[in-house]
Design an enzyme around this catalytic site. Structure first.
Site, PDB file in Angstrom:
ATOM      1  CD  GLU A 262      76.964  47.792  50.159  1.00 33.57           C
ATOM      2  OE1 GLU A 262      77.548  46.782  50.582  1.00 33.57           O
ATOM      3  OE2 GLU A 262      77.121  48.929  50.643  1.00 33.57           O
TER       4      GLU A 262
ATOM      5  CE  LYS B 112      78.538  45.242  59.524  1.00 31.81           C
ATOM      6  NZ  LYS B 112      77.368  45.272  58.671  1.00 31.81           N
TER       7      LYS B 112
ATOM      8  NE  ARG C   3      83.412  45.012  58.112  1.00 31.06           N
ATOM      9  CZ  ARG C   3      82.638  44.102  57.522  1.00 31.06           C
ATOM     10  NH1 ARG C   3      82.732  43.875  56.219  1.00 31.06           N
ATOM     11  NH2 ARG C   3      81.768  43.400  58.224  1.00 31.06           N
TER      12      ARG C   3
HETATM   13  N1  PXG Z   1      77.002  45.323  52.693  1.00 29.73           N
HETATM   14  C1  PXG Z   1      76.399  45.861  53.760  1.00 29.73           C
HETATM   15  C2  PXG Z   1      75.750  47.190  53.635  1.00 29.73           C
HETATM   16  C3  PXG Z   1      76.394  45.173  54.982  1.00 29.73           C
HETATM   17  O1  PXG Z   1      75.813  45.691  56.057  1.00 29.73           O
HETATM   18  C4  PXG Z   1      77.610  43.364  53.910  1.00 29.73           C
HETATM   19  C5  PXG Z   1      77.598  44.116  52.744  1.00 29.73           C
HETATM   20  C6  PXG Z   1      78.322  42.051  53.939  1.00 29.73           C
HETATM   21  O2  PXG Z   1      79.532  42.151  54.680  1.00 29.73           O
HETATM   22  P1  PXG Z   1      80.158  40.911  55.456  1.00 29.73           P
HETATM   23  O3  PXG Z   1      81.426  41.433  56.014  1.00 29.73           O
HETATM   24  O4  PXG Z   1      79.189  40.525  56.529  1.00 29.73           O
HETATM   25  O5  PXG Z   1      80.365  39.839  54.462  1.00 29.73           O
HETATM   26  C7  PXG Z   1      77.001  43.896  55.066  1.00 29.73           C
HETATM   27  C8  PXG Z   1      77.027  43.143  56.338  1.00 29.73           C
HETATM   28  C9  PXG Z   1      72.402  42.050  60.177  1.00 29.73           C
HETATM   29  C10 PXG Z   1      73.706  41.811  59.555  1.00 29.73           C
HETATM   30  O6  PXG Z   1      72.289  41.827  61.382  1.00 29.73           O
HETATM   31  C11 PXG Z   1      74.145  42.599  58.526  1.00 29.73           C
HETATM   32  C12 PXG Z   1      75.384  42.368  57.975  1.00 29.73           C
HETATM   33  C13 PXG Z   1      76.168  41.358  58.428  1.00 29.73           C
HETATM   34  C14 PXG Z   1      75.729  40.575  59.457  1.00 29.73           C
HETATM   35  C15 PXG Z   1      74.482  40.805  60.036  1.00 29.73           C
HETATM   36  O7  PXG Z   1      71.464  42.457  59.490  1.00 29.73           O
HETATM   37  N2  PXG Z   1      75.772  43.187  56.983  1.00 29.73           N
END
Ligand code: PXG
Length: 285
Positions: free
Chosen positions: A184, A151, A52
């Site tokens: 989301e 991301k 990703r």
């Molecule tokens: N949507 C968004 C907008 C995200 O930023 C997810 C969904 C979940 O994705 P994953 O692949 O993690 O299941 C995210 C992920 C943080 C932090 O430090 C944020 C995320 C993941 C880990 C840490 O705030 N966001």
């Protein structure tokens, strides 16, 4: 010993881990990142996170200055240097330092940063009793303006919604897309349970393809729970039997109230609890 942070091939004490104020990551949010979890000394779905990261970088025409195997090794070495077995890894690639002005061609040397640390997004109490969230008026970025699949280091869209949540006394906020459909949360994907079936918005709702989301869809299918990626509207969430969120940092967390409305009976539901247990088993096996 001070926490060690990796920057482009070297480890630095946390206090000395610094990059240029001319880095376009800072100046323009020009860069990409990942948030990964390590359980029992092993990074969960490292290959998927790197894949990703590379796709995010490709989408913004950023070339990551090392290969996936080398970066995976650097992640493991940074965790080991900090003696972290159960923790959180923030992986960042910036455009690098350059001249003022947006032009990415006037930068050199993308910076690769690895922070291995701990993260706790929500208090344990919320995992047991569930989270209360609101729907934000800030919509998710229009996919044709900036794809939510990327991301990127520019998280202001999500932060604006997060501020709305916090001002309403909530830790998370649900974001709609430009069509008024459920997208989301600010850092988590959303699932609902409707008549025993597990539903989550499809990627074309304009969301991040969450790695935890994928894992939960797989776990549910393996457990014989019917799953579907389906367009959802606010009504579906309000009338759901269960709601929960997924993310690398949050893992699986129940939602029991949205916009002050009780979801189901106001307690984490059986499918949420079952999938949480299965996720723990998968990650801590
Ligand atoms: N949507 C968004 C907008 C995200 O930023 C997810 C969904 C979940 O994705 P994953 O692949 O993690 O299941 C995210 C992920 C943080 C932090 O430090 C944020 C995320 C993941 C880990 C840490 O705030 N966001």
């Amino acid at each position: 010993m001070a926490l060690q942070v990796y920057i482009s091939g070297k480890l630095f004490d946390k206090e000395d881990a610094k990059i240029s104020v001319y880095d376009h990551g800072l100046l323009y949010g020009d860069g990409v990142f990942e948030g990964l979890r390590s359980y029992n000394g092993k990074v969960f779905r490292m290959a998927e996170h790197l894949d990703r990261l590379w796709k995010s970088a490709r989408a913004i025409c950023l070339e990551i200055p090392l290969g996936q195997a080398a970066l995976a090794q650097a992640v493991n070495e940074t965790l080991a240097a900090n003696n972290i077995k159960d923790g959180y890894v923030r992986l960042i690639v910036t455009r690098g330092a350059g001249a003022l002005g947006l032009d990415p061609n006037r930068t050199s040397h993308p910076q690769v940063i690895i922070i291995a640390d701990h993260i706790s997004l929500y208090p344990q109490e919320m995992y047991e009793h569930g989270l209360e969230i609101i729907t934000a008026s800030t919509i998710r970025n229009h996919p044709q303006a900036l794809s939510p699949r990327i991301k990127s280091l520019n998280y202001l869209n999500n932060i604006m919604a997060k501020i709305e949540g916090l001002q309403a006394g909530c830790q998370e906020a649900l974001m709609m897309n430009h069509k008024g459909e459920v997208a989301e949360c600010t850092g988590d994907n959303i699932f609902i349970v409707q008549r025993g079936a597990l539903l989550t918005p499809p990627l074309d709702a304009g969301i991040l393809e969450g790695i935890t989301r994928d894992a939960v869809l797989q776990l549910a299918a393996a457990a014989g729970i019917s799953t579907a990626e389906r367009t959802l509207i606010r009504h579906d969430v309000y009338t759901a039997d269960e709601v929960f969120l997924t993310g690398s940092a949050a893992e699986v967390i129940p939602v029991v109230k949205i916009d002050s409305r009780k979801i189901g009976d106001g307690k984490p539901g059986p499918i949420t609890r079952d999938l949480t247990a299965r996720f723990h088993e998968l990650t801590r096996q």
